[in-house]
Design an enzyme around this catalytic site. Structure first.
Site, PDB file in Angstrom:
ATOM      1  N   CYS A 151       0.754  -1.489   0.029  1.00  8.70           N
ATOM      2  CA  CYS A 151      -0.266   0.153   0.210  1.00  8.70           C
ATOM      3  C   CYS A 151       0.821   1.008   0.233  1.00  8.70           C
ATOM      4  CB  CYS A 151      -0.844  -0.061   1.142  1.00  8.70           C
ATOM      5  SG  CYS A 151      -2.142  -1.026   1.454  1.00  8.70           S
ATOM      6  N   ASP A 341      -3.860   0.277  11.613  1.00 11.54           N
ATOM      7  CA  ASP A 341      -4.530  -0.210  10.973  1.00 11.54           C
ATOM      8  C   ASP A 341      -5.889  -0.023  11.683  1.00 11.54           C
ATOM      9  OD1 ASP A 341      -2.548  -3.389  10.341  1.00 11.54           O
ATOM     10  OD2 ASP A 341      -2.254  -0.849   9.515  1.00 11.54           O
TER      11      ASP A 341
HETATM   12  C1  EPZ Z   1       3.423  -4.181   8.909  1.00 12.07           C
HETATM   13  O1  EPZ Z   1       4.118  -3.390   7.818  1.00 12.07           O
HETATM   14  C2  EPZ Z   1       1.800  -4.696   8.632  1.00 12.07           C
HETATM   15  N1  EPZ Z   1       2.104  -5.370   7.296  1.00 12.07           N
HETATM   16  C3  EPZ Z   1       1.265  -3.457   8.550  1.00 12.07           C
HETATM   17  O2  EPZ Z   1       0.169  -3.432   8.317  1.00 12.07           O
HETATM   18  C4  EPZ Z   1       1.479  -2.621   9.699  1.00 12.07           C
HETATM   19  O3  EPZ Z   1       0.481  -1.259   9.579  1.00 12.07           O
HETATM   20  C5  EPZ Z   1       2.274  -2.774  10.370  1.00 12.07           C
HETATM   21  O4  EPZ Z   1       3.528  -3.970  10.247  1.00 12.07           O
HETATM   22  C6  EPZ Z   1       2.541  -2.127  10.998  1.00 12.07           C
HETATM   23  O5  EPZ Z   1       2.221  -2.530  12.549  1.00 12.07           O
HETATM   24  C7  EPZ Z   1       2.278  -6.879   6.896  1.00 12.07           C
HETATM   25  O6  EPZ Z   1       2.961  -7.330   8.331  1.00 12.07           O
HETATM   26  C8  EPZ Z   1       2.254  -7.622   6.156  1.00 12.07           C
HETATM   27  P1  EPZ Z   1       6.926  -1.360  10.099  1.00 12.07           P
HETATM   28  P2  EPZ Z   1       5.869  -3.630   7.877  1.00 12.07           P
HETATM   29  O7  EPZ Z   1       8.135  -2.185   9.290  1.00 12.07           O
HETATM   30  O8  EPZ Z   1       6.312  -5.027   8.453  1.00 12.07           O
HETATM   31  C9  EPZ Z   1       9.221   2.434   9.019  1.00 12.07           C
HETATM   32  C10 EPZ Z   1      -2.060  -3.639   6.116  1.00 12.07           C
HETATM   33  O9  EPZ Z   1      -3.034  -2.891   6.171  1.00 12.07           O
HETATM   34  N2  EPZ Z   1      10.611   1.700   8.048  1.00 12.07           N
HETATM   35  O10 EPZ Z   1       6.344  -1.449  11.769  1.00 12.07           O
HETATM   36  O11 EPZ Z   1       5.798  -3.131   6.141  1.00 12.07           O
HETATM   37  C11 EPZ Z   1       8.073   2.142   7.879  1.00 12.07           C
HETATM   38  O12 EPZ Z   1       8.602   3.135   6.643  1.00 12.07           O
HETATM   39  C12 EPZ Z   1      -0.925  -3.781   6.699  1.00 12.07           C
HETATM   40  O13 EPZ Z   1      -2.351  -5.082   6.424  1.00 12.07           O
HETATM   41  C13 EPZ Z   1      12.029   1.588   8.024  1.00 12.07           C
HETATM   42  O14 EPZ Z   1      11.841   3.396   8.269  1.00 12.07           O
HETATM   43  O15 EPZ Z   1       5.517  -2.079   8.744  1.00 12.07           O
HETATM   44  C14 EPZ Z   1       7.284   2.864   9.030  1.00 12.07           C
HETATM   45  O16 EPZ Z   1       7.193   4.008   8.962  1.00 12.07           O
HETATM   46  C15 EPZ Z   1      -0.549  -1.589   6.125  1.00 12.07           C
HETATM   47  N3  EPZ Z   1      12.165   1.016   7.281  1.00 12.07           N
HETATM   48  C16 EPZ Z   1       7.633   2.143  10.093  1.00 12.07           C
HETATM   49  O17 EPZ Z   1       8.328   1.381   9.796  1.00 12.07           O
HETATM   50  C17 EPZ Z   1      12.564  -0.058   6.717  1.00 12.07           C
HETATM   51  O18 EPZ Z   1      13.274  -1.012   6.661  1.00 12.07           O
HETATM   52  C18 EPZ Z   1       6.346   0.805  10.381  1.00 12.07           C
HETATM   53  O19 EPZ Z   1       6.911  -0.210   9.565  1.00 12.07           O
HETATM   54  C19 EPZ Z   1      11.137  -0.511   7.864  1.00 12.07           C
HETATM   55  C20 EPZ Z   1      10.268  -0.020   8.085  1.00 12.07           C
END
Ligand code: EPZ
Length: 469
Positions: A151, A341
């Protein structure tokens, strides 16, 4: 004699054919892109939620680490699962149905490298491919990850992932259409600390450390329920993992992991979405499979807005008890905070609350794209770049519009709207169901990424709508 390129072309053709066949099969009842909804009717009835999208897709990748087949139960029929199944199959994993509905058997015995064209053909709109790195590096000594989808709710970088993989000893090479990785000297346990408790990066560490040589320590880890369920799965496989009170996770690498049998944790995001729909439409929905522990923070906010709920052994009843909805101040956060979410679906109910609510989104920098459609329908929502209503976060003063001020109650009127992303898309459905008059919601296919049979569920709950091809 065929060349590598011929083989790659053939692999891509095969993958595209299989993917389209799978999509056709899956979308046969879901070959819809547009829904016309006549709003103003309460949603009433019972629906069931299956395994969590954000656990099941990772549990499928974890099966790659086992020397024997795994059985995953309560797998939902959603397109994100079909994408990961396709990616596993191009790597030689045999994926079949088990005896009960929702059973998935994953046999990784013949895992093999895959052509980048085949991987690319399947990866599409998913971020899960990045989690294949650790398991493939352990099994094959190499991995290729195409540029990722997912997304558009922010930049969605993978810098944390690449950083931890390098510290395990992986060699990471950026290529024109993705990233190639190798582990010439194997993978060794490492001392790691995440700049932010990233769910994905924590999963990356878990899936890599369990078979690395030596001990891994991860500070500032994410501990979401889906992470804990993945740890339960890895422990069943033979891993040794501890989680300390200060969110430090330690993993002792082991030489061999076996397949697992596991019933996936329920989807708390889907449960919260239907709860929000019950509140906004003044309805009454029993969500079978929902459990209180993983929804504790949501239930508190749901009650403060004016919703009511009854906890049962087999699910939770969410309903509008009558009376005015009340405004609240929400600040999203990592677990056990208010899950990012959960905010999009709940915002519709806040447009009906008597007063001014604030949502401060601290996990993603651009997660209010969905409010444009709500304003078009009559909502009063202003977006601000300041950290409003809670503590200063990392997006403050960086020109990210990450705080929303919602003033209600405002009547919503039907309009033509387009789904921007998964959770925002479901909030569009709720807005159309709440609005007076008819709305046309297009691009609804995205919603089937994370909401199993949502069209059938809407019909079960008494929604008044027509599908358009
Ligand atoms: C997971 O995404 C979920 N997706 C998301 O759900 C959920 O909102 C999110 O965790 C937070 O709980 C899946 O599990 C497939 P993050 P993820 O890494 O792992 C930054 C839905 O609708 N970041 O915790 O991608 C990132 O940009 C989805 O089901 C970096 O900067 O989330 C964000 O601002 C949406 N560098 C923050 O961390 C990185 O290398 C949290 O991201 C990784 C992340």
């Amino acid at each position: 004699m065929s060349t590598v390129l011929d083989e790659a072309r053939a692999a891509r053709e095969d993958a595209l054919h299989r993917a389209s066949a799978a999509n056709h099969g899956a979308a046969v009842g879901m070959n819809v892109d547009k829904v016309t909804i006549r709003g103003g009717r309460p949603l009433v009835g019972r629906i069931e939620v299956k395994g969590a999208k954000n656990l099941v897709t990772k549990a499928m990748v974890a099966a790659l680490l086992g020397e024997t087949p795994s059985l995953l139960k309560d797998v939902p029929n959603i397109s994100d699962v079909r994408i990961v199944r396709g990616l596993l199959e191009v790597h030689g994993v045999k994926v079949t149905e088990g005896d009960e509905p929702g059973d998935m058997i994953l046999d990784p015995v013949d895992v093999e490298s895959a052509h980048f064209a085949a991987i690319d053909a399947h990866a599409g709109s998913s971020r899960i491919p990045i989690l294949f790195c650790g398991p493939l590096l352990h099994r094959l000594g190499e991995a290729f990850i195409p540029d990722l989808g997912g997304c558009r709710i922010g930049d969605r970088p993978i810098d944390f992932h690449l950083e931890v993989l390098r510290k395990f000893g992986a060699v990471v090479e950026k290529q024109p259409n993705g990233i190639r990785m190798s582990a010439p000297n194997g993978l060794k346990g490492a001392k790691l600390e995440l700049p932010y408790p990233s769910v994905g990066a924590t999963e990356q560490v878990l899936l890599t450390a369990v078979r690395a040589d030596g001990i891994t320590e991860l500070k500032n880890a994410a501990i979401e329920p889906e992470i804990m369920d993945l740890i339960h799965i890895l422990q069943k496989m033979g891993a040794i993992i501890t989680v300390d009170t200060d969110r430090v996770i330690r993993i002792e690498g082991v030489d061999r992991l076996e397949g697992y049998t596991h019933r996936a944790l329920f989807d708390r995001n889907e449960a919260a979405s239907w709860a929000a729909a019950a509140l906004a439409t003044q309805g009454d929905i029993f969500v079978g499979g929902a459990r209180q522990p993983e929804m504790l923070t949501f239930l508190n906010v749901f009650r403060k807005v004016g919703g009511a709920f009854d906890i049962h052994d087999d699910g939770i009843r969410f309903y509008h008890p009558g009376g005015d909805l009340k405004p609240v101040i929400i600040e999203t956060d990592v677990h056990p905070g208010f899950m990012t979410d959960w905010q999009q679906p709940l915002v519709i109910a806040l447009t009906q609350a008597h007063g001014t609510s604030i949502v401060h989104e601290t996990v993603y920098e651009q997660r209010f794209g969905f409010v444009d459609a709500l304003v078009k329908m009559g909502a009063t929502i202003q977006i601000h770049r300041e950290c409003l209503g809670g503590h200063p976060c990392r997006f403050g003063q960086r020109n990210f519009n990450h705080s929303a001020v919602i003033t209600g109650p405002t009547k919503l009127y039907g309009a033509d709207i387009e789904v921007p992303d998964l959770r925002g898309g479901f909030s569009h459905l709720i807005a159309a169901l709440t609005a007076e008059g008819s709305s046309t919601v297009s691009n609804v296919g995205i919603i089937s990424r994370g909401y199993e049979n949502f069209i059938t569920k809407l019909r079960l709950l008494g929604a008044d709508f027509d599908l358009e091809g």
